[in-house]
Design a protein around this motif. Structure first.
Motif, PDB file in Angstrom:
ATOM      1  N   ASP A  95     -55.886  29.968 -73.746  1.00 37.04           N
ATOM      2  CA  ASP A  95     -54.686  29.150 -73.541  1.00 37.04           C
ATOM      3  C   ASP A  95     -54.552  28.045 -74.598  1.00 37.04           C
ATOM      4  OD1 ASP A  95     -56.886  27.752 -72.678  1.00 37.04           O
ATOM      5  OD2 ASP A  95     -56.097  27.265 -70.686  1.00 37.04           O
ATOM      6  N   PHE A 126     -50.552  18.613 -74.475  1.00 38.77           N
ATOM      7  CA  PHE A 126     -49.916  18.908 -73.197  1.00 38.77           C
ATOM      8  C   PHE A 126     -48.581  19.612 -73.455  1.00 38.77           C
ATOM      9  CE2 PHE A 126     -52.657  15.305 -72.677  1.00 38.77           C
ATOM     10  CZ  PHE A 126     -53.264  15.489 -71.452  1.00 38.77           C
ATOM     11  N   GLU A 127     -48.294  20.591 -72.643  1.00 33.91           N
ATOM     12  CA  GLU A 127     -47.026  21.318 -72.722  1.00 33.91           C
ATOM     13  C   GLU A 127     -46.835  21.968 -74.100  1.00 33.91           C
ATOM     14  OE1 GLU A 127     -44.034  18.580 -71.385  1.00 33.91           O
ATOM     15  OE2 GLU A 127     -44.853  18.507 -69.350  1.00 33.91           O
ATOM     16  N   ARG A 210     -55.372  23.142 -74.787  1.00 35.80           N
ATOM     17  CA  ARG A 210     -54.240  22.887 -73.900  1.00 35.80           C
ATOM     18  C   ARG A 210     -54.737  22.280 -72.583  1.00 35.80           C
ATOM     19  NH1 ARG A 210     -49.233  25.576 -73.942  1.00 35.80           N
ATOM     20  NH2 ARG A 210     -50.178  27.203 -75.257  1.00 35.80           N
ATOM     21  N   LYS A 211     -54.191  21.166 -72.186  1.00 33.41           N
ATOM     22  CA  LYS A 211     -54.587  20.518 -70.943  1.00 33.41           C
ATOM     23  C   LYS A 211     -53.628  20.896 -69.818  1.00 33.41           C
ATOM     24  CE  LYS A 211     -58.276  18.104 -71.870  1.00 33.41           C
ATOM     25  NZ  LYS A 211     -59.530  18.348 -71.144  1.00 33.41           N
ATOM     26  N   HIS A 212     -54.184  21.447 -68.747  1.00 32.13           N
ATOM     27  CA  HIS A 212     -53.393  21.744 -67.555  1.00 32.13           C
ATOM     28  C   HIS A 212     -54.328  21.826 -66.365  1.00 32.13           C
ATOM     29  CE1 HIS A 212     -54.616  26.058 -67.681  1.00 32.13           C
ATOM     30  NE2 HIS A 212     -54.607  25.856 -68.979  1.00 32.13           N
ATOM     31  N   SER A 213     -53.798  21.681 -65.172  1.00 32.63           N
ATOM     32  CA  SER A 213     -54.616  21.553 -63.953  1.00 32.63           C
ATOM     33  C   SER A 213     -55.363  22.823 -63.590  1.00 32.63           C
ATOM     34  CB  SER A 213     -53.736  21.136 -62.771  1.00 32.63           C
ATOM     35  OG  SER A 213     -52.731  22.103 -62.527  1.00 32.63           O
TER      36      SER A 213
END
Length: 304
Positions: A95, A126-127, A210-213
């Motif tokens: 990702d 992010f995003e 990529r930072k995501h939960s």
């Protein structure tokens, strides 16, 4: 002609992100690589969305993790290591975005010296990603050795899973612990460094996470018990390895005990103390510190 670099990418239900990741790999300025995409039993349409890339670029291979390897990131990576043909190994997540000069710069560094690995800077986003790369080949570099073990352990010199290119021979004896579902690279990379290998670190960003939960790290910080318990197991393995090699300093032990204190995990604390085989006097002191922590934290809260 065998590839010089083997990229190992574990994937699990990442159809939404993986195409962008693979496209960033295709844009590498260094061309002699293979990318092993190991599916960990995902249920989405990952295979379908990457089918056109697989058909047009035979450097990519899409594989299913065999049941002889445990489910999870470590099992997928170990499977990839068993198939790898490259002289060098690099682990990418499914990702993220890879800088186009990543492989070229790392291979040049490892070809020109006797270092066992090349570590570079990893930044997060992010995003949507901004494709405004810094393409300069001028950067500072330093050596990383066993003398930097504590800095790596404390993440003062981060060895993230996707921020290092390794020589393949390092993995002939040391592999990922397959029952770990978090901190598996932290544990393995510390184990490799404790073998007295030497690497180079370069002051240039070559990877973007990529930072995501829904990432493993995101789940860990959201309190996912599987990730947290894995971190605890990794801590015990690190203590055991460093104790065996006479590398468990008082400062490192104090830092690792700090995890047990922050988790408020009495059993983890006892396990660390037992594995480290510290003196009775030090054991009493650390026990006092462990049980004093809640009162100290409460006092600091009142003080604020």
């Amino acid at each position: 002609m065998n590839p010089t670099v083997t990229i190992i990418m574990a994937t699990y239900n990442r159809a939404y992100f993986i195409v962008e990741t693979l496209q960033s790999i295709q844009k590498q300025t260094y061309l002699n690589w293979e990318c092993l995409i190991v599916d960990d039993g995902g249920t989405d349409n990952t295979r379908e969305v990457i089918s056109s890339i697989l058909e047009k670029d035979n450097r990519f291979q899409y594989l299913k993790r065999p049941t002889t390897y445990k489910k999870g990131l470590p099992g997928c990576r170990n499977y990839g290591l068993d198939l790898a043909k490259g002289t060098y190994i690099i682990f990418f997540d499914d990702d993220d975005i890879v800088h186009p000069q990543n492989l070229e710069i790392c291979v040049n560094e490892l070809n020109n010296n006797q270092y066992s690995f090349c570590r570079y800077i990893r930044e997060v986003f992010f995003e949507k990603f901004d494709y405004n790369y810094n393409l300069t080949k001028e950067y500072k570099s330093n050596i990383i050795s066993i003398h930097d073990l504590e800095k790596v352990l404390k993440n003062e010199i981060p060895l993230n899973s996707c921020s290092v290119m390794w020589r393949k021979e390092l993995f002939l004896k040391d592999r990922f612990v397959e029952n770990l579902m978090y901190a598996e690279e932290w544990e393995l990379y510390l184990r490799l460094l404790s073998n007295n290998i030497k690497g180079i670190t370069i002051d240039k960003c070559l990877f973007y996470g990529r930072k995501h939960s829904k990432s493993n790290t995101g789940e860990y910080y959201l309190g996912n018990p599987i990730r947290i318990n894995s971190k605890k197991e990794a801590i015990k393995l690190v203590v055991k390895n460093l104790k065996t090699k006479n590398l468990l300093t008082e400062s490192i032990l104090k830092h690792l005990i700090g995890f047990a204190i922050s988790f408020r995990d009495t059993q983890l604390f006892k396990d660390i103390v037992e594995i480290s085989k510290i003196t009775f006097k030090k054991r009493v002191f650390l026990t006092f510190k462990f049980y004093r922590y809640p009162f100290w934290k409460f006092y600091k809260k009142l003080e604020k």
